[in-house]
Design a protein around this motif. Sequence first.
Motif, PDB file in Angstrom:
ATOM      1  N   LYS A  75       0.828  -1.209   0.000  1.00 15.89           N
ATOM      2  CA  LYS A  75       0.000   0.000   0.000  1.00 15.89           C
ATOM      3  C   LYS A  75       0.863   1.260   0.000  1.00 15.89           C
ATOM      4  O   LYS A  75       0.592   2.224  -0.721  1.00 15.89           O
ATOM      5  CB  LYS A  75      -0.919   0.009   1.215  1.00 15.89           C
ATOM      6  N   ARG A  78       1.123   4.052  -3.013  1.00 11.21           N
ATOM      7  CA  ARG A  78       0.917   5.482  -2.744  1.00 11.21           C
ATOM      8  C   ARG A  78       2.105   6.304  -3.249  1.00 11.21           C
ATOM      9  O   ARG A  78       1.926   7.384  -3.836  1.00 11.21           O
ATOM     10  CB  ARG A  78       0.705   5.683  -1.245  1.00 11.21           C
ATOM     11  N   ASN A  98       1.998   9.291  -6.101  1.00 13.39           N
ATOM     12  CA  ASN A  98       2.527  10.618  -5.800  1.00 13.39           C
ATOM     13  C   ASN A  98       3.637  11.008  -6.777  1.00 13.39           C
ATOM     14  O   ASN A  98       3.724  12.166  -7.209  1.00 13.39           O
ATOM     15  CB  ASN A  98       3.059  10.666  -4.367  1.00 13.39           C
TER      16      ASN A  98
END
Length: 592
Positions: free
Chosen positions: A387, A391, A395
């Motif tokens: 996870k 992320r 980003n």
Amino acid sequence: MAAPGGGEGPAPGRGGRGLQGAMRAASGALGMDSAGRTREAYVEYLKSITLIAQTLQEEAAGTESSEGVTPDTPKLLKLAEQCLERVKSIAAALEIFQKLQIAEAQSARKELTPLEEASLQNQKLKAAYEARVARLNPSQALQKTSLTLSLQRQMMENLVIAKAREETLQRKMEERRLRLQEAANRRFSSTVALTPEEQEQRELYAAILEYEQDHDWPRQWKAQLKRSPADLSVVSGLFSCLLSSPEHPIAQLLRRLQCAVYARLYPAVSQGTAAACPGSPAGLAFLSLDVGGAGGSSLPTEPGGRRLRASRSLHCMFSVPEHGAAALRHSSSSTPLADGAATGTPQTPRESSFEDLERFLASPEGWAPPEPPAGSGQDTALPDLLKGIVRDIHNAIDRLLALTLLAFEGLGSAAGKDQCLACLEEAFFPPLWAPLLALYRAVHRPREAALALSMERHRHAGPADMGLASRLFPAGPGRPPYASAVQDLRLIPLETCPRRKLDCIVRALRGICECAEEYCGARDPRTPASAAIGADDLLPILSYVVLQTGLPQLLSECAALEEFIHEGYLIGEEGYCLTSLQSALSYVESLQ
């Protein structure tokens, strides 16, 4: 042939002498490998493979059996396989090192400063002076003194002029830096304090403005974007030029972000997994689920005939690895997962090629893959790590997109943004997809194991066994039904970008519809094409196609695609195709 340790290697022969000589050769290479002498080990591994090939050739020619093999032949082949694994890993690592050296040399290749130019000029003057003095006679001492004074004067003048030029250049550079920083500040004018990310973007934008002062190509591409704002080929051309300019701030940011993601991925998928994520399975970099068993179905191939591998070495981070002729198997064992699952024995993840070779050389007679770790259940550290990495990737792509749109305002249209995002993903994902997929497969390992078992048990199932109506497959023998769709799905592991993988899925479902129309039309020409296949027919057909691929890793591929495909695709045809494939995979998984 010279043995790796020096001297002449033992002549290959019967009675185990060939195996012993090959093991001594490989042991020498392994010793160099352990000592960090990578380049020497690479050469010795190749010599070991050559020795093994020569041994096998002479044994095949000398044996009286019709098969042309001896009891040592399987062991020699296993040893050659382990040596080849190390050769591939070392070659990939050396390739990365060479590319980094080239990039470093290119980045260090800069224009000389005025003082550096003056120093080179003075060296040339001194060399000319020494050559001229060497030609003088001893009676010409006065002329030598004159030449010496002239040399000193010219060298001093060069240094004085260079120093003045350098001071002027530094002053102008500082003035330009302040001017560009003011332009960046005006672009980012705000009444509130900037966040660290906004401050970094401001600094990168200033660096882009400074880069454009010294290079013409960004202005030329901006002019093309202004002339042809709807021409998406211009966007592709711009990115091709941008990514081939390693000194551009956007290209530098891309490399930094890729390295940051890889730095988080590597500990999780390398042999250091146990240290990074206590309790998680080791060797995830080489996690490979096999189907087919001892008499399993043939390995999937692409149109060119290359075999597909379920996983690839992480050492090939900066290059696209070739697909070898080996089957979807673990490096440490040729035992397929389906066989282990059928007997209730957990399958061992693939070990590193270095440890494989050490174990084989230590005990070739009783060599076997290591036992799986005790305990059951998926470690929670891996899903949490996944996870976080997902992320970070989102980003990173968002930062690259924002900076690119800031630098090239002509990309501001909706179509331009989409094409810009597609080009960024094409550049960002390829070196990272192999380790990223390895982590996904580790997280989904239990489901992949169940899917592999179902594929093994039902690999001979026909269309009717999967619930297809008779009108949806050919009546007589011939080409397997829906072969084009099977081939499209088998191409997914060859791609390293999410959008290209999604294209394979869309082509597969379109191919299913075309084949269904063809089969229905052949049975009953009166059936309209629009009525050939309904929503209730798609899942059985797609489940049959999934079963024919023999690729349990499609489950993890789809999980990754669902995460990284832009939401705009998920609500259109692409999203429908991806969801349909996931449903078919779940159905095949449940067939146990």
